[in-house]
Write an enzyme that holds these catalytic residues in place. Structure first.
Site, PDB file in Angstrom:
ATOM      1  N   ARG A   1      33.521   3.699   5.810  1.00 42.92           N
ATOM      2  CA  ARG A   1      33.135   5.074   6.174  1.00 42.92           C
ATOM      3  C   ARG A   1      33.169   5.255   7.702  1.00 42.92           C
ATOM      4  O   ARG A   1      33.212   4.272   8.451  1.00 42.92           O
ATOM      5  CB  ARG A   1      31.711   5.361   5.662  1.00 42.92           C
ATOM      6  CG  ARG A   1      31.561   5.455   4.161  1.00 42.92           C
ATOM      7  CD  ARG A   1      32.019   6.778   3.618  1.00 42.92           C
ATOM      8  NE  ARG A   1      31.343   7.905   4.227  1.00 42.92           N
ATOM      9  CZ  ARG A   1      31.745   9.181   4.074  1.00 42.92           C
ATOM     10  NH1 ARG A   1      32.792   9.469   3.321  1.00 42.92           N
ATOM     11  NH2 ARG A   1      31.099  10.155   4.650  1.00 42.92           N
TER      12      ARG A   1
ATOM     13  N   ASP B   1      38.966  13.296   8.710  1.00 41.72           N
ATOM     14  CA  ASP B   1      37.778  13.269   9.563  1.00 41.72           C
ATOM     15  C   ASP B   1      37.764  12.317  10.754  1.00 41.72           C
ATOM     16  O   ASP B   1      37.542  12.723  11.875  1.00 41.72           O
ATOM     17  CB  ASP B   1      36.552  12.945   8.709  1.00 41.72           C
ATOM     18  CG  ASP B   1      36.469  13.832   7.478  1.00 41.72           C
ATOM     19  OD1 ASP B   1      37.302  14.738   7.329  1.00 41.72           O
ATOM     20  OD2 ASP B   1      35.561  13.618   6.669  1.00 41.72           O
TER      21      ASP B   1
ATOM     22  N   GLU C   1      39.467   6.819  -3.909  1.00 39.39           N
ATOM     23  CA  GLU C   1      39.609   7.849  -2.871  1.00 39.39           C
ATOM     24  C   GLU C   1      40.750   7.489  -1.910  1.00 39.39           C
ATOM     25  O   GLU C   1      41.532   8.342  -1.519  1.00 39.39           O
ATOM     26  CB  GLU C   1      38.271   7.946  -2.120  1.00 39.39           C
ATOM     27  CG  GLU C   1      38.156   9.115  -1.180  1.00 39.39           C
ATOM     28  CD  GLU C   1      36.769   9.186  -0.534  1.00 39.39           C
ATOM     29  OE1 GLU C   1      35.922   8.310  -0.820  1.00 39.39           O
ATOM     30  OE2 GLU C   1      36.535  10.111   0.251  1.00 39.39           O
TER      31      GLU C   1
END
Ligand code: 9WN
Length: 446
Positions: free
Chosen positions: A212, A177, A413
């Site tokens: 993030r 992303d 993750e």
């Protein structure tokens, strides 16, 4: 680098199975307990691959559930929503307004973008590991036309100049992303006259703000979705409106690798595979003519809106090894890059392989999502790519370092590639109990 940490394979296998079982909600398995409450496209592929080693019913169910959201034009959405959790993740299903499309299913709620098409090679791996080959063949027959429709969608709808390369129209489609690879095209968008629809992020309720994507990134992600809605999800309209259409080497590699898998599987079930062969001949030639960069030894991305090559500094530029795309000389160059200080660090301070972005760039961030951390799915693909070209030792290093990270820190993750003194720092970030980290660990240890 010798492993610093002893890996207890039996404990890892048990732990990995537990992660999958805990994240499972009926017919599908969430990528993570809290952060990602729906079914994700390429996650489901990797998850099915892990289940195939101990629960073939569930492995098949993962793919069936995912493909229940497939659109009539072949698009396989990046999210199939669990509508009871719509409030837990942004953007939830209403935001996408997929009812604007004639192609979207009305009974299943989905997003309106896709994800790297891993399902062909996942299906092949499921067939390879299956003990009941008769049953596995039936499943191959069931999935074959659906996967073919998806590949046809990409080559028919995402290759406007018939080059053999498909484009992604949203950074989320890449699966990587917030990779710095997308910074340049996203920065070119003039936001002074643009009105972004109001929205509230949910990911920061559970995800760490430092790990993030930024608000700046999210504004761009949301702006692009608004364009898709305005284009009623018609690919021809979107291509005229969108400021973001990129030929990504990772995405195209995965499609090529899945084409190869479909050629092999089609041979077994007696399906015509001519179309897959034609796609691959053209795609591999285009990857080498258009995206290969002999100066850097990596495959670049190409920005179709600004007609510009994007110099690749992310590990996705090395992934064509997984698709068997480079010749042996190119592969040697790529291995030089992988083992250089850019990715491997130096003898005094070696990295865990493989950072998702070159550690030499000022944009490298060891903790931020796709801007530096190690991801297990990327390592798994790189491992298989390296083996295919005979680089067994390096492949084993990637595998053992991945297992070392999982074993010591847990099924996170993503992981910090910089080696700190063991036990003093936590190197795992993002969500804990992350399904594909567990699943691919199972595949490695099976
Ligand atoms: C957006 C589910 C997905 C992965 C992606 C990863 C992340 C979503 C997000 O999580 O993306 O699709 O909210 O950040 O980048 O690769 O499929 O695990």
């Amino acid at each position: 680098m010798n492993p610093i940490i002893e890996v207890d394979a039996k404990a890892l296998v048990e732990g990995a199975k537990n992660v999958l079982l805990k994240n499972r909600i009926g017919e599908f398995t969430k990528p993570a307990p809290d952060l990602y409450p729906h079914q994700w496209n390429w996650d489901a592929g990797f998850i099915a691959l892990g289940y195939a080693h101990f629960d073939m019913d569930q492995a098949e169910s993962e793919l069936r559930h995912l493909f229940s959201g497939q659109w009539r034009n072949g698009l396989l959405p990046h999210i199939v929503f669990n509508t009871s959790a719509d409030d837990h993740y942004f953007p939830g299903s209403p935001f996408w307004e997929t009812w604007r499309s004639f192609d979207a299913p009305s009974d299943v709620k989905t997003s309106g973008i896709s994800n790297p098409p891993v399902h062909g090679f996942v299906l092949q791996r499921m067939y390879q590991v299956a003990s009941d080959k008769g049953r596995a063949l039936n499943f191959v027959k069931e999935m074959f036309p659906r996967i073919k429709d998806m590949h046809a969608y990409f080559y028919n709808e995402r290759d406007p100049y018939d080059e053999g390369l498909v484009y992604i129209r949203h950074p989320w489609e890449s699966g990587n992303d917030n990779s710095p690879t997308w910074d340049t095209p996203l920065e070119k968008i003039d936001f002074s006259k643009i009105k972004i629809p109001p929205y509230t992020r949910k990911d920061l309720d559970t995800g760490h703000v430092d790990h993030r994507p930024t608000h700046h990134d999210y504004d761009r992600y949301i702006y692009l979705i608004d364009i898709f809605r305005k284009g009623d999800y018609r690919e021809d309209s979107i291509f005229k409106l969108t400021p973001f259409a990129i030929q990504d080497p990772l995405f195209n590699t995965i499609l090529i690798r899945s084409n190869q898998a479909m050629i092999a599987l089609g041979g077994i079930i007696g399906e015509d595979v001519k179309q897959f062969k034609e796609w691959n001949v053209k795609a591999i030639a285009a990857m080498n003519q258009k995206l290969w960069n002999p100066g850097t030894g990596m495959y670049d991305a190409y920005d179709m809106i600004n007609n510009q090559r994007i110099l690749m500094e992310a590990s996705s530029g090395l992934m064509p090894l997984f698709g068997g795309i480079p010749d042996s000389e190119q592969a040697e160059r790529m291995v030089e890059v992988l083992t250089s200080s850019a990715f491997s660090g130096n003898p005094e301070q070696p990295n865990y392989l493989c950072p998702s972005f070159t550690t030499l760039s000022p944009k490298f961030d060891p903790k931020k999502y796709w801007r530096g951390p190690v991801w297990i799915n990327m390592n798994w693909m790189l491992y298989h790519g390296l083996r295919q070209y005979g680089y067994h030792e390096l492949a084993e290093q990637i595998k053992s370092e991945s297992l070392e990270l999982l074993s010591h820190y847990g099924f996170y993750e993503y992981f910090d590639p910089e080696r700190y003194i063991v036990n003093e720092h936590n190197q795992g970030y993002g969500s804990r109990q992350f399904s594909w980290s567990a699943s691919l660990c199972l595949d490695w240890l099976s």
